[in-house]
Design a protein around this motif. Structure first.
Motif, PDB file in Angstrom:
ATOM      1  N   HIS A   1      -6.245  -7.016  -2.700  1.00  0.00           N
ATOM      2  CA  HIS A   1      -5.225  -7.033  -1.650  1.00  0.00           C
ATOM      3  C   HIS A   1      -4.257  -8.213  -1.780  1.00  0.00           C
ATOM      4  O   HIS A   1      -3.576  -8.557  -0.815  1.00  0.00           O
TER       5      HIS A   1
ATOM      6  N   CYS B   1      -2.938  -4.429   7.804  1.00  0.00           N
ATOM      7  CA  CYS B   1      -4.096  -4.806   7.015  1.00  0.00           C
ATOM      8  C   CYS B   1      -5.365  -4.513   7.817  1.00  0.00           C
ATOM      9  O   CYS B   1      -5.350  -4.549   9.046  1.00  0.00           O
TER      10      CYS B   1
ATOM     11  N   LYS C   1      -9.713  -9.988  -1.713  1.00  0.00           N
ATOM     12  CA  LYS C   1      -8.558 -10.224  -0.855  1.00  0.00           C
ATOM     13  C   LYS C   1      -7.318 -10.715  -1.600  1.00  0.00           C
ATOM     14  O   LYS C   1      -6.189 -10.412  -1.196  1.00  0.00           O
TER      15      LYS C   1
ATOM     16  N   TYR D   1       0.798  -1.225   0.000  1.00  0.00           N
ATOM     17  CA  TYR D   1       0.000   0.000   0.000  1.00  0.00           C
ATOM     18  C   TYR D   1       0.831   1.276   0.000  1.00  0.00           C
ATOM     19  O   TYR D   1       0.283   2.371  -0.128  1.00  0.00           O
TER      20      TYR D   1
ATOM     21  N   ASP E   1     -11.802  -4.501  -3.117  1.00  0.00           N
ATOM     22  CA  ASP E   1     -11.869  -5.133  -1.803  1.00  0.00           C
ATOM     23  C   ASP E   1     -11.647  -6.640  -1.861  1.00  0.00           C
ATOM     24  O   ASP E   1     -11.699  -7.319  -0.826  1.00  0.00           O
TER      25      ASP E   1
ATOM     26  N   PHE F   1      -0.594  -7.939  -0.577  1.00  0.00           N
ATOM     27  CA  PHE F   1      -0.342  -7.973   0.872  1.00  0.00           C
ATOM     28  C   PHE F   1      -0.191  -9.402   1.366  1.00  0.00           C
ATOM     29  O   PHE F   1       0.773  -9.742   2.063  1.00  0.00           O
TER      30      PHE F   1
END
Length: 363
Positions: A236, A92, A230, A55, A228, A239
């Motif tokens: 994400h 997170c 994952k 991020y 959104d 991450f």
């Protein structure tokens, strides 16, 4: 006549704490995480490094030490205009965004942390975290002792399943298992069913891509911009792939996966730490929605977790309907916090407190 004094006869002095700032993420974060209570041991160096990598941002770490070594580690990254002096804890959103501290840390340790925090920033955003988060609670109390302004905003209620209590009540019920077998029988008409469990190594070795393939077919791709999700590249995914580079963290990551004729059809993804399972994400291919593949998989996942000694499942926020059907009940509220050092910024924060609170979800 004199007698030798026993160690218990001497007054014990409170621990002496030292607090300091470290540029970047301090390697001592892992030492603190290992001394934290089990629920917070995933808050390791690589957890924060993965967030910065995925991020963006640059970090510094506030460390508190006693005679045994590090007892608290608060990673910070600057946010907003530099002149504002604002910072946030990287990490997170799921399951929460907190920092590690040694179990049993007393007020003196938090006072030392608040003192060095006041030298580092003007305001700090903490969260989202649960109302019973020990690290956030201790730091907020120390900040209040120093006259800092503290403002919260409600995000959501959490939902928890007490596995130990559920087992005593005969969970899962035989009627539920019969219904599940009925749905599995009809689901199998679409192809060969394979129920499997993936550890962190399997996830890093291609499992995350399988989870992403389910998300790309799910409602999140059809009804949203996908940010959104994952595990996708547009969500994400970076991450979680970075977090799994730490073998200790990887050992906490678990996924249950259903494939139909070898094609991923449903998954659930969790962090297991101690006896707690944090339910992070689950999804399914809507082509099979009629037979509830997500629910079928999650019941299998929970039964397997119970057999491995998991006693509590934390579902966090979100759709409470299916969680309550499974047996979850409302847990602590989840909130964001602003703590602002005394001065002009604190006066402004008080004036804008209503705006901050209204930006949450409300009750």
């Amino acid at each position: 006549m004199s007698r030798p004094m026993l160690l218990a006869d001497f007054a014990r002095l409170p621990p002496a704490y030292r607090a300091r700032r470290v540029d970047g993420l301090a390697s001592a974060i892992d030492q603190v995480a290992e001394r934290a209570r089990a629920s917070h041991r995933f808050l390791r160096y690589q957890w924060f490094a993965a967030a910065l990598s995925a991020y963006g941002g640059a970090a510094q770490t506030l460390l508190v030490e006693d005679e045994r070594g590090p007892v608290a580690a608060l990673p910070l990254m600057r946010v907003g205009p530099h002149a504002l002096g604002a910072a946030a804890v990287p990490g997170c959103y799921w399951p929460f965004r907190s920092f590690p501290k040694a179990a049993g840390l007393d007020d003196g340790g938090f006072d030392a942390l608040a003192e060095v925090l006041g030298q580092a920033v003007t305001m700090l955003r903490l969260g989202p975290v649960y109302d019973d988060d020990p690290a956030t609670g201790g730091l907020i109390a120390a900040a209040r002792r120093r006259g800092w302004v503290v403002i919260d905003r409600f995000i959501a209620d959490s939902y928890l399943l007490d596995m130990a209590e559920a087992a005593q009540d005969g969970w899962p019920r035989n009627s539920t298992l019969r219904k599940n077998r009925f749905h599995e029988k009809h689901l199998a008409e679409h192809g060969a069913l394979d129920w499997r469990f993936l550890d962190g190594a399997a996830l890093a070795g291609g499992g995350f891509d399988q989870l992403a393939s389910v998300e790309e077919k799910s409602w999140i791709a059809a009804r949203t911009d996908g940010r959104d999700a994952k595990f996708t590249q547009t969500g994400h995914g970076a991450f979680w792939r970075a977090a799994a580079a730490d073998p200790v963290l990887a050992a906490m990551l678990h996924a249950a996966l259903l494939t139909i004729d070898g094609v991923p059809a449903a998954f659930s993804f969790d962090i297991d730490t101690g006896a707690i399972k944090y339910a992070i994400a689950n999804s399914y291919d809507p082509a099979f929605a009629k037979h509830s593949p997500g629910k079928l998989l999650y019941y299998r996942n929970l039964v397997a977790a119970m057999g491995k000694g998991i006693t509590k499942v934390d579902w966090g926020a979100g759709d409470s309907g299916y969680k309550q059907v499974i047996g979850a009940t409302r847990g602590p509220a989840i909130r964001d916090w602003l703590i602002v050092r005394p001065g002009a910024s604190a006066i402004a924060a008080r004036a804008l407190a209503g705006v901050w609170r209204r930006s949450g979800q409300g009750h």
